[in-house]
Design a protein around this motif. Sequence first.
Motif: not given
Length: 188
Positions: A63-66, A120-125
């Motif tokens: 997610p951070s890389e995206i 979580d994944d969307y929040r990180i992105e």
Amino acid sequence: LAGIILPSFILIYEESPKEQVKLNDDDDGSIPASTFLYPKGTYGNGRLKYVNGIPILTVRGSPSEIGSQVANLAVIPASDIHGFSREMFDRFVPGNDLFKSVAWKVAINMGEKLIKNSPDDYRIELNEIANSMDRELIVASNTLFDIKNIYSISGFACSTIAVLPNRSKTGNLLFGRNLDYVSNGSLH
């Protein structure tokens, strides 16, 4: 939230028609030279290319890389439209400047709550993308159209297409979304 970070991924930002330019050898040159074009490029595992004159952004990774790929390939190059959500809000929310200022803060707070309830994944992105610009504008771009009914704002809708993994050539879920709303003179 993923895939709707800015309301312009496949839309073209146009100031005024002038001379024509070619995007690639298959293009007929029908896009005005003054039209905003995302620069083709790569960043990490992300790539922005044009297919038949339409910008296609492909991202992959954590997610951070995206989020970092989206920020560098799409959000930062489109800095001229970062204020679009606020402009739309001011255009459609009735009242004086003080009321609109308070209503904007309420809408942003509601958007932050919506984001807190996202996976979580969307929040990180989203947080990674927000590092590239004003967080309020990222929150608004991602949530304002979902919370619009509190102000009875009309004229906004969207179209979505999804291809399930067992039906796609890649074996992965394919998802596309087009936001359909008035351009406010900056998105075409």
